[in-house]
Scaffold this motif. Structure first.
Motif, short mmCIF file in Angstrom:
data_model
loop_
_atom_site.label_atom_id
_atom_site.label_comp_id
_atom_site.label_asym_id
_atom_site.label_seq_id
_atom_site.Cartn_x
_atom_site.Cartn_y
_atom_site.Cartn_z
N GLY A 190 -10.93 -6.79 12.51
CA GLY A 190 -10.53 -7.50 12.50
C GLY A 190 -9.74 -8.52 12.81
N TRP A 191 -9.19 -9.66 12.95
CA TRP A 191 -7.75 -10.70 12.50
C TRP A 191 -7.52 -11.21 10.82
CZ3 TRP A 191 -10.51 -10.84 17.09
CH2 TRP A 191 -10.01 -9.92 18.41
N ALA A 192 -6.09 -11.29 10.53
CA ALA A 192 -6.06 -11.63 9.80
C ALA A 192 -5.57 -12.84 9.74
CB ALA A 192 -4.54 -11.00 9.21
N GLY A 193 -5.83 -14.17 8.94
CA GLY A 193 -5.42 -15.33 9.51
C GLY A 193 -3.92 -15.66 10.41
N ASP A 194 -2.88 -15.01 9.80
CA ASP A 194 -2.55 -15.49 10.96
C ASP A 194 -1.86 -14.29 12.26
OD1 ASP A 194 -1.38 -12.24 10.75
OD2 ASP A 194 0.10 -12.23 8.70
N GLY A 195 -3.07 -14.04 12.44
CA GLY A 195 -2.93 -13.19 13.69
C GLY A 195 -3.05 -12.07 14.24
N SER A 196 -2.57 -11.05 12.92
CA SER A 196 -2.01 -10.00 12.66
C SER A 196 -3.28 -8.96 12.68
CB SER A 196 -1.53 -9.17 11.88
OG SER A 196 -1.94 -9.51 10.29
N LEU A 197 -3.37 -7.18 13.42
CA LEU A 197 -4.83 -6.81 13.56
C LEU A 197 -4.87 -6.20 11.87
CD1 LEU A 197 -4.12 -5.06 16.80
CD2 LEU A 197 -6.27 -7.01 16.16
N ARG A 198 -6.13 -6.21 11.52
CA ARG A 198 -6.60 -5.40 9.95
C ARG A 198 -7.30 -4.30 10.06
NH1 ARG A 198 -10.39 -8.92 7.91
NH2 ARG A 198 -9.59 -7.49 5.71
N PHE A 199 -6.76 -3.24 9.42
CA PHE A 199 -7.41 -1.74 9.64
C PHE A 199 -7.54 -1.47 8.23
CE2 PHE A 199 -5.47 -2.14 13.35
CZ PHE A 199 -5.34 -1.58 14.29
N ALA A 200 -8.91 -1.06 7.91
CA ALA A 200 -9.21 0.21 7.04
C ALA A 200 -8.55 0.99 7.17
CB ALA A 200 -10.64 0.04 6.41
N THR A 201 -7.69 2.22 6.47
CA THR A 201 -7.29 2.99 6.17
C THR A 201 -7.67 3.72 4.42
OG1 THR A 201 -5.13 3.02 5.42
CG2 THR A 201 -5.57 2.38 7.54
N PRO A 202 -7.56 5.19 4.93
CA PRO A 202 -7.77 5.71 3.68
C PRO A 202 -6.93 5.33 2.25
CG PRO A 202 -7.90 7.53 5.49
CD PRO A 202 -7.43 6.09 5.64
N GLU A 203 -5.35 4.47 2.76
CA GLU A 203 -4.80 4.73 1.93
C GLU A 203 -4.93 2.99 1.65
OE1 GLU A 203 -3.72 5.94 4.36
OE2 GLU A 203 -3.55 8.08 3.07
N GLY A 204 -5.74 2.30 2.25
CA GLY A 204 -5.88 1.02 2.05
C GLY A 204 -5.99 0.07 3.14
N GLU A 205 -6.42 -1.41 2.82
CA GLU A 205 -6.03 -2.27 4.29
C GLU A 205 -4.78 -2.20 4.62
OE1 GLU A 205 -6.69 -6.97 5.43
OE2 GLU A 205 -8.76 -5.78 3.63
N ARG A 206 -5.00 -2.02 5.76
CA ARG A 206 -2.79 -2.20 6.47
C ARG A 206 -3.36 -2.99 7.32
NH1 ARG A 206 -0.43 2.27 10.35
NH2 ARG A 206 0.93 1.74 10.87
N THR A 207 -1.86 -4.06 8.06
CA THR A 207 -2.43 -4.73 9.26
C THR A 207 -0.54 -4.63 9.28
OG1 THR A 207 -0.52 -6.27 7.55
CG2 THR A 207 -3.37 -6.86 6.97
#
Length: 419
Positions: free
Chosen positions: A141-158
């Motif tokens: 989904g989206w973070a508070g600033d509108g960036s895209l959030r992703f779950a990856t093997p290295e952790g969350e990435r926006t």
């Protein structure tokens, strides 16, 4: 810890199925910086699964009949196909070095009957055009600033992007990554979604144990099927939508292309009535009068099975269906039996779950998007493919529309970036 990054002119495409990859191809060919994010370890998994049956790319059916296959969404998908139609699908595949051919049914396949060579060539083209693929990136989904959030093997990435194409698939075949879990992210933003429903799935019939043990897994070939316009067996012939083809008897009921072609209407009957009704013509190549005359011929000491096999060629699973679906007293009346051969009633008790379906209906309502799939509540965010609320029978119609939707979404993004 989250790491935010931005690329100038970046477009994020979420989902590496046919719709997402086609959008990526069109945009990267224009020099747009494209990043594709895929939740699974590799792209195009459902595409490859479809290839196990030969990869039915599209269909040679005339354009006006082709577009009618999309039922209630004929207008919307007709607009997509105006941009990328069945002929364009074949040209595209051949441009990737994959020759195509049309079978006797009109279905179009790669010459090698495999999906993998086409996918490899497609991914090579995307890489050559500068598109970047990121696997094991599940959208959150989206973070508070509108960036895209992703779950990856290295952790969350926006990720921050100038435009986004969501090509997340429907809810069928969840083990291929299309589980519909993204729906909550859009509902949180006020996007209206229609409930998921199975499309191109088997229907349930309460077969007897005797019938199932002997005939489950057998094909019903050279038949015609119609959805009943009414439960009255006297419904007018013209009111029934007959189609010829074949389907399969299963342990739970019926499945196959002929069933799928009527799937939406049958599913609607199940919703409204709790059951559905279809009709089978076991001898569509013969006129009703001829069948009646042959059935009425004296049979002497022969059983009905022997008589119908001798006079009509009916045997095996077709003969068993007559026994299964008709009351015993019909076999005492030659006229009624002949009528049943041409219009055999089959009552459906339900449908297989959406997770087992080839495709799904439901998803993002078309009322939420413009003609290019852009979400009106989220400017700069576009939807493509099966995540939108449309459906089609098998036969190449699904894949053609997914590819076309990717083309249309890419056109919308191009216009968006030009602003």
């Amino acid at each position: 810890m989250m790491n935010a990054e931005t690329r100038v002119g970046q477009v994020a495409i979420i989902g590496a199925g046919p719709a997402g990859l086609m959008a990526a191809e069109r945009l990267s060919a224009q020099g747009v910086a494209v990043d594709i994010y895929e939740a699974m370890p590799s792209p195009g998994r459902k595409f490859l699964l479809a290839g196990r049956g030969g990869l039915n790319l599209t269909h040679t059916e005339a354009a006006d009949a082709f577009v009618q296959r999309y039922g209630a969404r004929t207008a919307e998908l007709g607009a997509w196909l105006a941009q990328f139609d069945a002929a364009a699908v074949r040209q595209w595949a051949e441009g990737l070095g994959v020759e195509t051919f049309a079978g006797s049914s009109g279905r179009v396949f790669p010459a090698g009957m495999k999906a993998a060579p086409l996918l490899r060539a497609w991914l090579a083209r995307l890489a050559a055009q500068g598109a970047r693929l990121h696997v094991r990136h599940r959208w959150l989904g989206w973070a508070g600033d509108g960036s895209l959030r992703f779950a990856t093997p290295e952790g969350e990435r926006t990720i921050t992007a100038e435009a986004v194409i969501l090509a997340l698939g429907g809810a069928s075949w969840p083990r291929m990554g299309t589980d519909g879990s993204w729906a909550g992210c859009l509902r949180e933003r006020g996007i209206v979604l229609e409930p998921w429903q199975a499309a191109n799935a088997g229907f349930l019939v309460d077969w007897s144990t005797h019938f199932t043990e002997r005939h489950a897994g057998e094909p019903l070939k050279d038949i015609a099927l119609a959805v009943a316009a009414a439960t009255d067996t006297g419904a007018a012939e013209a009111a029934l939508n007959w189609r010829r083809g074949e389907c399969m008897v299963t342990r739970y009921g019926l499945e196959g292309g002929l069933i799928y072609a009527h799937g939406a209407a049958l599913r609607q009957q199940l919703v409204e009535q709790g059951h559905a009704q279809l009709w089978l013509d076991l001898l569509p190549q013969r006129q009703a009068a001829w069948v009646a005359a042959e059935v009425a011929r004296p049979r002497g000491a022969r059983s009905w099975s022997s008589h119908l096999q001798s006079r009509l060629g009916l045997k095996g699973v077709k003969m068993a269906l007559l026994r299964e679906c008709l009351p015993a007293d019909v076999f005492m009346n030659a006229q009624a039996l002949a009528a049943a051969i041409k219009r055999l009633p089959v009552r459906l008790a339900g449908m297989r779950p959406v997770a087992e379906a080839i495709s799904s209906a439901g998803g993002v309502s078309f009322s939420e998007v413009d003609g290019h799939g852009q979400l009106q509540r989220l400017p700069g965010v576009f939807c493509a493919g099966e995540m939108l609320d449309w459906e089609a029978p098998t036969g190449g119609y699904l894949l053609t529309a997914c590819l076309a939707s990717g083309v249309v979404a890419a056109q919308g993004v191009s216009r968006w970036l030009q602003r």
